[in-house]
Motif scaffolding. Structure first.
Motif, PDB file in Angstrom:
ATOM      1  N   ILE A  67       2.004  14.859   0.182  1.00 41.47           N
ATOM      2  CA  ILE A  67       1.904  14.043   1.062  1.00 41.47           C
ATOM      3  C   ILE A  67       0.410  13.577   1.180  1.00 41.47           C
ATOM      4  O   ILE A  67       0.175  12.239   1.552  1.00 41.47           O
ATOM      5  CB  ILE A  67       2.424  14.505   2.441  1.00 41.47           C
ATOM      6  N   ASN A  68      -0.450  14.659   1.167  1.00 41.44           N
ATOM      7  CA  ASN A  68      -1.972  14.153   1.383  1.00 41.44           C
ATOM      8  C   ASN A  68      -2.265  13.291   0.248  1.00 41.44           C
ATOM      9  O   ASN A  68      -3.368  12.641   0.422  1.00 41.44           O
ATOM     10  CB  ASN A  68      -2.614  15.745   1.158  1.00 41.44           C
ATOM     11  N   SER A  69      -1.728  13.324  -0.899  1.00 43.61           N
ATOM     12  CA  SER A  69      -2.256  12.521  -2.011  1.00 43.61           C
ATOM     13  C   SER A  69      -1.630  10.899  -1.959  1.00 43.61           C
ATOM     14  O   SER A  69      -2.079  10.310  -2.845  1.00 43.61           O
ATOM     15  CB  SER A  69      -2.098  13.237  -3.341  1.00 43.61           C
ATOM     16  N   SER A  70      -0.569  11.044  -1.180  1.00 44.52           N
ATOM     17  CA  SER A  70       0.283   9.569  -1.345  1.00 44.52           C
ATOM     18  C   SER A  70       0.191   8.861  -0.169  1.00 44.52           C
ATOM     19  O   SER A  70       0.364   7.636  -0.108  1.00 44.52           O
ATOM     20  CB  SER A  70       1.738   9.987  -1.809  1.00 44.52           C
ATOM     21  N   TRP A  71      -0.104   9.406   1.102  1.00 41.63           N
ATOM     22  CA  TRP A  71       0.151   8.761   2.153  1.00 41.63           C
ATOM     23  C   TRP A  71      -0.538   7.545   2.463  1.00 41.63           C
ATOM     24  O   TRP A  71      -0.221   6.206   2.814  1.00 41.63           O
ATOM     25  CB  TRP A  71      -0.067   9.604   3.731  1.00 41.63           C
ATOM     26  N   ASN A  72      -1.879   7.680   2.175  1.00 39.19           N
ATOM     27  CA  ASN A  72      -2.768   6.456   2.227  1.00 39.19           C
ATOM     28  C   ASN A  72      -2.348   5.261   1.239  1.00 39.19           C
ATOM     29  O   ASN A  72      -2.413   4.042   1.914  1.00 39.19           O
ATOM     30  CB  ASN A  72      -4.192   6.662   1.929  1.00 39.19           C
ATOM     31  N   GLY A  73      -1.913   5.456   0.179  1.00 34.09           N
ATOM     32  CA  GLY A  73      -1.541   4.460  -0.822  1.00 34.09           C
ATOM     33  C   GLY A  73      -0.301   3.821  -0.219  1.00 34.09           C
ATOM     34  O   GLY A  73      -0.012   2.619  -0.255  1.00 34.09           O
ATOM     35  N   LEU A  74       0.750   4.777   0.434  1.00 34.16           N
ATOM     36  CA  LEU A  74       1.951   4.172   0.828  1.00 34.16           C
ATOM     37  C   LEU A  74       1.789   3.249   1.944  1.00 34.16           C
ATOM     38  O   LEU A  74       2.193   2.225   2.048  1.00 34.16           O
ATOM     39  CB  LEU A  74       3.002   5.299   1.089  1.00 34.16           C
ATOM     40  N   LEU A  75       0.817   3.702   2.877  1.00 28.74           N
ATOM     41  CA  LEU A  75       0.623   2.918   4.178  1.00 28.74           C
ATOM     42  C   LEU A  75      -0.008   1.763   3.746  1.00 28.74           C
ATOM     43  O   LEU A  75       0.548   0.559   4.396  1.00 28.74           O
ATOM     44  CB  LEU A  75      -0.272   3.716   5.068  1.00 28.74           C
ATOM     45  N   SER A  76      -0.837   1.663   2.648  1.00 37.25           N
ATOM     46  CA  SER A  76      -1.604   0.437   2.218  1.00 37.25           C
ATOM     47  C   SER A  76      -0.697  -0.569   1.493  1.00 37.25           C
ATOM     48  O   SER A  76      -0.593  -1.764   1.806  1.00 37.25           O
ATOM     49  CB  SER A  76      -2.556   0.847   1.341  1.00 37.25           C
ATOM     50  N   ALA A  77       0.506  -0.092   1.084  1.00 36.45           N
ATOM     51  CA  ALA A  77       1.599  -1.051   0.655  1.00 36.45           C
ATOM     52  C   ALA A  77       2.483  -1.277   1.741  1.00 36.45           C
ATOM     53  O   ALA A  77       2.950  -2.346   1.574  1.00 36.45           O
ATOM     54  CB  ALA A  77       2.267  -0.206  -0.614  1.00 36.45           C
ATOM     55  N   PHE A  78       2.789  -0.606   2.519  1.00 36.72           N
ATOM     56  CA  PHE A  78       3.848  -0.747   3.423  1.00 36.72           C
ATOM     57  C   PHE A  78       3.081  -2.110   4.557  1.00 36.72           C
ATOM     58  O   PHE A  78       4.070  -2.906   4.972  1.00 36.72           O
ATOM     59  CB  PHE A  78       4.281   0.323   4.367  1.00 36.72           C
ATOM     60  N   VAL A  79       1.987  -1.860   4.860  1.00 37.38           N
ATOM     61  CA  VAL A  79       1.315  -3.141   5.916  1.00 37.38           C
ATOM     62  C   VAL A  79       1.600  -4.213   5.495  1.00 37.38           C
ATOM     63  O   VAL A  79       1.962  -5.211   6.288  1.00 37.38           O
ATOM     64  CB  VAL A  79      -0.053  -2.465   6.387  1.00 37.38           C
ATOM     65  N   PRO A  80       1.115  -4.617   4.280  1.00 37.84           N
ATOM     66  CA  PRO A  80       1.230  -6.071   3.924  1.00 37.84           C
ATOM     67  C   PRO A  80       2.724  -6.583   3.718  1.00 37.84           C
ATOM     68  O   PRO A  80       2.959  -7.695   4.163  1.00 37.84           O
ATOM     69  CB  PRO A  80       0.378  -6.296   2.667  1.00 37.84           C
TER      70      PRO A  80
END
Length: 98
Positions: free
Chosen positions: A6-19
């Protein structure tokens, strides 16, 4: 291991979901993206990862507002902050010289 994932993936996933949410014009697609974000936020909550959980919840809340809604709020807050700073200066000057 789950916490590290979770710590290694959440930022990338969030950056993908928002746009994706911003660009989505189909209600079904938007619903599926929001459900995925909700599931991820719930998983973060179960693992007591408050930072990622809060980031996903904030993003879901922002996605629920109409376009340019936040810009109007921030513009109003800037005017209110300027008014408050001016009145605070007047009050502090009054007490200083009184």
């Amino acid at each position: 291991m789950c916490i590290q994932l979770i710590n290694s993936s959440w930022n990338g996933l969030l950056s993908a979901f928002v746009p994706l949410i911003d660009a989505s014009i189909d209600e079904g697609t938007t619903d599926n993206i929001l459900k995925a974000m909700q599931s991820y936020a719930a998983l973060c909550g179960l693992l007591d990862l408050l930072g990622p959980r809060d980031a996903f919840i904030i993003s879901m809340c922002r996605a629920s507002f109409p376009p340019h809604y936040a810009a109007a709020i921030f513009a109003n807050n800037a005017h209110m902050d300027a008014d408050l700073r001016g009145s605070t200066a007047i009050i502090s000057t009054h007490f200083f010289y009184a």
